[in-house]
Design a protein around this motif. Structure first.
Motif, PDB file in Angstrom:
ATOM      1  N   GLN A 519      71.911  14.131  33.300  1.00  7.36           N
ATOM      2  CA  GLN A 519      72.177  14.148  31.854  1.00  7.36           C
ATOM      3  C   GLN A 519      71.367  15.254  31.168  1.00  7.36           C
ATOM      4  O   GLN A 519      71.876  15.958  30.290  1.00  7.36           O
ATOM      5  CB  GLN A 519      71.840  12.794  31.243  1.00  7.36           C
ATOM      6  N   ARG A 520      70.115  15.412  31.567  1.00 14.80           N
ATOM      7  CA  ARG A 520      69.260  16.427  30.953  1.00 14.80           C
ATOM      8  C   ARG A 520      69.818  17.827  31.187  1.00 14.80           C
ATOM      9  O   ARG A 520      69.811  18.673  30.274  1.00 14.80           O
ATOM     10  CB  ARG A 520      67.854  16.312  31.533  1.00 14.80           C
ATOM     11  N   VAL A 521      70.339  18.078  32.373  1.00 18.27           N
ATOM     12  CA  VAL A 521      70.911  19.392  32.674  1.00 18.27           C
ATOM     13  C   VAL A 521      72.178  19.615  31.854  1.00 18.27           C
ATOM     14  O   VAL A 521      72.379  20.683  31.246  1.00 18.27           O
ATOM     15  CB  VAL A 521      71.215  19.514  34.177  1.00 18.27           C
ATOM     16  N   LEU A 522      73.050  18.621  31.822  1.00 19.14           N
ATOM     17  CA  LEU A 522      74.297  18.759  31.069  1.00 19.14           C
ATOM     18  C   LEU A 522      74.025  18.937  29.583  1.00 19.14           C
ATOM     19  O   LEU A 522      74.716  19.714  28.902  1.00 19.14           O
ATOM     20  CB  LEU A 522      75.192  17.541  31.316  1.00 19.14           C
ATOM     21  N   GLN A 523      73.033  18.240  29.057  1.00 19.90           N
ATOM     22  CA  GLN A 523      72.689  18.416  27.648  1.00 19.90           C
ATOM     23  C   GLN A 523      72.178  19.826  27.369  1.00 19.90           C
ATOM     24  O   GLN A 523      72.483  20.418  26.317  1.00 19.90           O
ATOM     25  CB  GLN A 523      71.637  17.383  27.242  1.00 19.90           C
ATOM     26  N   ALA A 524      71.405  20.385  28.306  1.00 19.29           N
ATOM     27  CA  ALA A 524      70.914  21.756  28.124  1.00 19.29           C
ATOM     28  C   ALA A 524      72.077  22.751  28.116  1.00 19.29           C
ATOM     29  O   ALA A 524      72.073  23.725  27.359  1.00 19.29           O
ATOM     30  CB  ALA A 524      69.919  22.100  29.231  1.00 19.29           C
ATOM     31  N   LEU A 525      73.065  22.530  28.964  1.00 25.16           N
ATOM     32  CA  LEU A 525      74.234  23.411  28.960  1.00 25.16           C
ATOM     33  C   LEU A 525      74.995  23.301  27.643  1.00 25.16           C
ATOM     34  O   LEU A 525      75.385  24.313  27.047  1.00 25.16           O
ATOM     35  CB  LEU A 525      75.160  23.063  30.130  1.00 25.16           C
ATOM     36  N   LEU A 526      75.222  22.080  27.173  1.00 24.66           N
ATOM     37  CA  LEU A 526      75.962  21.886  25.921  1.00 24.66           C
ATOM     38  C   LEU A 526      75.198  22.453  24.730  1.00 24.66           C
ATOM     39  O   LEU A 526      75.810  22.906  23.757  1.00 24.66           O
ATOM     40  CB  LEU A 526      76.242  20.400  25.705  1.00 24.66           C
ATOM     41  N   ALA A 527      73.863  22.417  24.785  1.00 23.44           N
ATOM     42  CA  ALA A 527      73.073  22.954  23.678  1.00 23.44           C
ATOM     43  C   ALA A 527      73.325  24.451  23.488  1.00 23.44           C
ATOM     44  O   ALA A 527      73.171  24.973  22.382  1.00 23.44           O
ATOM     45  CB  ALA A 527      71.585  22.699  23.929  1.00 23.44           C
ATOM     46  N   GLU A 528      73.727  25.138  24.564  1.00 23.63           N
ATOM     47  CA  GLU A 528      74.053  26.562  24.466  1.00 23.63           C
ATOM     48  C   GLU A 528      75.562  26.802  24.461  1.00 23.63           C
ATOM     49  O   GLU A 528      76.019  27.896  24.757  1.00 23.63           O
ATOM     50  CB  GLU A 528      73.409  27.320  25.631  1.00 23.63           C
ATOM     51  N   ARG A 529      76.326  25.769  24.115  1.00 25.22           N
ATOM     52  CA  ARG A 529      77.786  25.858  23.995  1.00 25.22           C
ATOM     53  C   ARG A 529      78.445  26.254  25.318  1.00 25.22           C
ATOM     54  O   ARG A 529      79.471  26.944  25.331  1.00 25.22           O
ATOM     55  CB  ARG A 529      78.188  26.853  22.898  1.00 25.22           C
ATOM     56  N   VAL A 530      77.862  25.843  26.431  1.00 24.76           N
ATOM     57  CA  VAL A 530      78.453  26.096  27.747  1.00 24.76           C
ATOM     58  C   VAL A 530      79.312  24.890  28.119  1.00 24.76           C
ATOM     59  O   VAL A 530      78.807  23.761  28.149  1.00 24.76           O
ATOM     60  CB  VAL A 530      77.382  26.335  28.822  1.00 24.76           C
ATOM     61  N   PRO A 531      80.604  25.050  28.394  1.00 17.62           N
ATOM     62  CA  PRO A 531      81.450  23.897  28.723  1.00 17.62           C
ATOM     63  C   PRO A 531      81.078  23.285  30.068  1.00 17.62           C
ATOM     64  O   PRO A 531      80.691  23.999  30.994  1.00 17.62           O
ATOM     65  CB  PRO A 531      82.858  24.493  28.754  1.00 17.62           C
ATOM     66  N   ILE A 532      81.213  21.990  30.154  1.00 20.14           N
ATOM     67  CA  ILE A 532      80.902  21.279  31.404  1.00 20.14           C
ATOM     68  C   ILE A 532      82.179  20.689  31.996  1.00 20.14           C
ATOM     69  O   ILE A 532      82.153  19.635  32.643  1.00 20.14           O
ATOM     70  CB  ILE A 532      79.844  20.185  31.176  1.00 20.14           C
ATOM     71  N   THR A 533      83.290  21.358  31.754  1.00 22.17           N
ATOM     72  CA  THR A 533      84.571  20.860  32.265  1.00 22.17           C
ATOM     73  C   THR A 533      84.634  20.920  33.787  1.00 22.17           C
ATOM     74  O   THR A 533      85.251  20.072  34.422  1.00 22.17           O
ATOM     75  CB  THR A 533      85.722  21.689  31.668  1.00 22.17           C
ATOM     76  N   ASP A 534      83.993  21.932  34.402  1.00 18.19           N
ATOM     77  CA  ASP A 534      84.018  22.081  35.866  1.00 18.19           C
ATOM     78  C   ASP A 534      82.805  21.362  36.459  1.00 18.19           C
ATOM     79  O   ASP A 534      81.891  21.982  37.010  1.00 18.19           O
ATOM     80  CB  ASP A 534      84.020  23.562  36.230  1.00 18.19           C
ATOM     81  N   LEU A 535      82.794  20.040  36.368  1.00 13.83           N
ATOM     82  CA  LEU A 535      81.635  19.269  36.819  1.00 13.83           C
ATOM     83  C   LEU A 535      81.443  19.352  38.332  1.00 13.83           C
ATOM     84  O   LEU A 535      80.308  19.320  38.814  1.00 13.83           O
ATOM     85  CB  LEU A 535      81.791  17.807  36.395  1.00 13.83           C
TER      86      LEU A 535
END
Length: 683
Positions: A519-535
């Motif tokens: 969760q911490r990694v995904l939140q860091a990606l979203l904080a920089e507007r990086v999509p997490i669609t390719d999980l």
């Protein structure tokens, strides 16, 4: 067969009109063509009243040209009969007899009045409105295109809807441009009609006296009668077409026909009807005035106002009954309701009581638009936006809404009831409340919904209230995506990945990383507007990195490296990535000053030099933005996280990419500036 007739009907008709200018026709056939001309103009006039928007009758400019040519052809044919035979059919003779009414002077005066009405009033006004409409429609095109792009970027509309709206904007500009030119046909037709009338009278009297042996009185009576009849049968359709032109260019885009809209809006003010009715009754008491007509009209207006008052009361009672029927059976202070009110919702929209109509259903229902926004965000960023709770709040000022994230106010705006937002630079002439749009910071003005057409003619982009709230909500959701991603959301997403790529999940969690660390990694990606669609790809990268280290910053950079092509592609414009470099000497100093900390790596330099670096970056980015570019800062992979942390709290924040991310997808890279420690050099 019917499609063939439709396709060839107009071309054959135009050829027939051209023949009217050359081939003589008998009087009975002229009677039929005159009747067709009058009814054709009447059908066009009625059609302009029943269309809901001008583009529904986009063929009108071409029909106007055909109708004008048809009338001129009839003028030539009737002139040939009038001058050659002193007779032009029963229709022209009947019109002339009715208009004259036993007196040539009265008939001539009536005919001249019709010409003045058409040429001075209707034609001149329609020409001016068409000219102004064309100019303002063309001026408004860039703003409308920007509004469509903004709604597309915000996820409020799909690519297909954006294409459709762009096509509508282009068609609207073409239509008003064509109407600007077509209005000249109406003016020229009126002038040609006057000239033809003069020729018929003068030429007819001369031919009657010289060739037919008529006395001057007989010649004047005969040819004046025929000329007035000929003028009427052509000027009446011309007047109808002029009215149609004025009707189509003054119509605003609406969802109802003109008659329905006019009848509804004329009776929207009960007070206005009552005052008008009382004024009519008062005028009946003036000495010398006929009392009966005033009393009938005044009583009718008062009766309509009384019926409106009863209708308003009935609507209020129905609304109260509906609220009572929908009220929960449990008391408001029951434990269940108190617990529900205590619960902090991830997303919440609070509305002032006077704007709760936004959630009452209809084509622009706020709840329906929120559902569409959730789907768009899910496809764009890869997160499922939690349900948005809407409720009213008596504590909010009139027309105000508040967007809350996890119980904390994240945004506030105003959407007054019965108004629309006009965005543009030339709105001072419109009455309304000036504001600054909350998302893009554009200057705007809340105007009455009835002034939508006037604002569009002034070059403004008009947005409804629901779109304003949805655009604001979309911006806040994207800015707070990291906060909205809960632990439960990560579990649901992980189970979804397990269904398509089970090995990626089983290798990563829980053996290497817990859900909290993921969760911490995904939140860091979203904080920089990086999509997490390719999980699946993200989890594979995390599994490889986690075998060496579970450091959070290293995990984030590993995930970003795996998503490098996607990250770079989101910042490309026309296939070109515009980048801002860091001076090599400054970059080397940053690498030497890089220090680990509990919050991640940080750059340790002299504070004055840090301020110079930040100022240099802001200056370079601002220069690029002024040139219409959207640059990103690129640096060494080891510095990326620290540079981003250094620049993100300051205004004019910009995305920071590593060299590997910038070049991952290939394509052209253009350097638009260089960041230095003490000065800025922009290319």
């Amino acid at each position: 067969m019917s499609s063939l007739v439709r396709a060839l009907g107009v071309p054959i008709g135009v050829v027939g009109i051209l023949l009217l200018l050359i081939v003589p026709i008998p009087a009975p056939l002229l009677d039929v063509l005159i009747i067709i001309n009058i009814l054709f103009a009447l059908v066009i006039l009625l059609t302009t009243m029943f269309v809901t928007k001008p583009l529904d009758f986009s063929v009108f400019p071409s029909l106007l040209l055909v109708a004008t040519l048809f009338r001129l052809g009839l003028n030539v044919a009737s002139t040939r009969l009038v001058l050659g035979e002193a007779h032009a059919g029963a229709v022209i003779e009947a019109f002339g007899t009715v208009a004259v009414g036993g007196s040539l002077i009265i008939g001539a005066v009536v005919f001249l009045i019709l010409i003045v009405i058409q040429f001075v009033v209707v034609t001149k006004g329609a020409e001016r409105v068409a000219e102004v409409g064309a100019r303002f429609t063309l001026d408004a095109m860039p703003g409308k295109q920007m509004a469509i792009d903004a709604e597309l970027n915000a996820g409020l509309i799909t690519e297909e809807q954006a294409k459709e709206r762009r096509a509508t904007v282009a068609a609207e500009a073409d239509f008003y441009g064509a109407m600007d030119g077509a209005s000249k046909f109406v003016k020229g037709d009126a002038i040609a009609g006057i000239i033809i009338i003069i020729i018929n009278i003068v030429g007819g009297i001369a031919i009657g006296m010289a060739q037919m042996g008529m006395e001057i009185g007989e010649a004047v009576e005969t040819y004046t009668l025929l000329t007035i009849g000929d003028g009427l049968v052509t000027q009446i359709p011309a007047l109808l077409m002029a009215v149609s032109t004025g009707m189509i260019v003054t119509r605003s885009t609406a969802d109802e026909q003109m008659g329905t809209t006019a009848s509804r809006q004329l009776v929207q003010s009960r007070q206005a009807l009552m005052i008008a009715g009382c004024a009519a009754i008062a005028m009946a008491l003036i000495p010398g005035m006929p009392p009966l007509p005033f009393l009938i009209v005044g009583a009718s207006l008062l009766l309509i106002a009384l019926r409106l008052r009863r209708a308003e009361r009935s609507d209020a009672l129905a609304a109260t009954a509906a609220e009572a029927a929908e009220a929960p059976a449990a008391a408001r202070d029951s434990p269940e309701q108190l617990i529900e009110q205590m619960r902090v919702h991830a997303l919440e929209i609070r509305l002032a009581p006077d704007i709760v109509d936004l959630v009452t259903g209809g084509p622009d229902d706020l709840l329906g638009r929120v559902r569409a926004l959730r789907r768009t965000i899910a496809l764009d960023l890869g997160i499922v936006v939690p349900p948005v709770r809407t409720r009213d709040s008596v504590e909010l000022p009139s027309g105000t809404y508040v967007i809350r994230v996890a119980g904390v106010e994240a945004g506030r705006g105003v959407v007054p009831a019965g108004r629309v937002l006009a965005l543009g630079d030339r709105l001072d002439s419109l009455p309304g409340t000036p504001i600054t749009e909350p998302v893009f910071g554009l200057a705007g003005r809340w105007i009455a919904a009835e002034l939508r057409h006037a604002a569009e003619l002034a070059g403004a982009t008009v947005i409804d209230r629901t779109s304003v709230v949805i655009t604001h909500l979309s911006s806040i959701v994207q800015s707070h995506a990291a906060r909205l991603l809960s632990r439960e959301d990560v579990r649901v997403l992980t189970e979804g990945v397990r269904g398509v790529s089970p090995s990626a999940v089983e290798e990563l969690t829980p053996s290497l990383l817990s859900l909290a660390e993921v969760q911490r990694v995904l939140q860091a990606l979203l904080a920089e507007r990086v999509p997490i669609t390719d999980l699946a790809r993200i989890y594979e990268a995390l599994a490889l990195r986690a075998r060496a280290s579970t450091d959070a910053e290293g995990l984030v950079e590993a995930a970003r490296t795996a998503l490098g092509p996607v990250i770079a592609e989101r910042h490309r414009e026309g296939g070109v990535l515009r980048v801002v470099m860091i001076d090599p000497l400054l970059e080397q100093s940053m690498l030497e000053g890089l220090r680990p900390s509990e919050l991640g790596s940080q750059i340790v330099l002299d504070p004055a030099r840090i301020e110079q670096v930040i100022a240099s970056c802001q200056s370079v980015v601002r220069q690029a933005v002024d040139r219409g570019l959207d640059p990103v800062v690129v640096c060494a992979p080891a510095l990326r996280s620290a540079v981003r942390r250094l620049l993100s709290p300051h205004p004019d924040g910009v995305a920071v990419l590593s060299y590997q991310e910038a070049s991952a997808a290939g394509g052209e890279i253009e350097t638009v500036g260089v960041i230095r420690g003490a000065e800025t050099i922009a290319s």
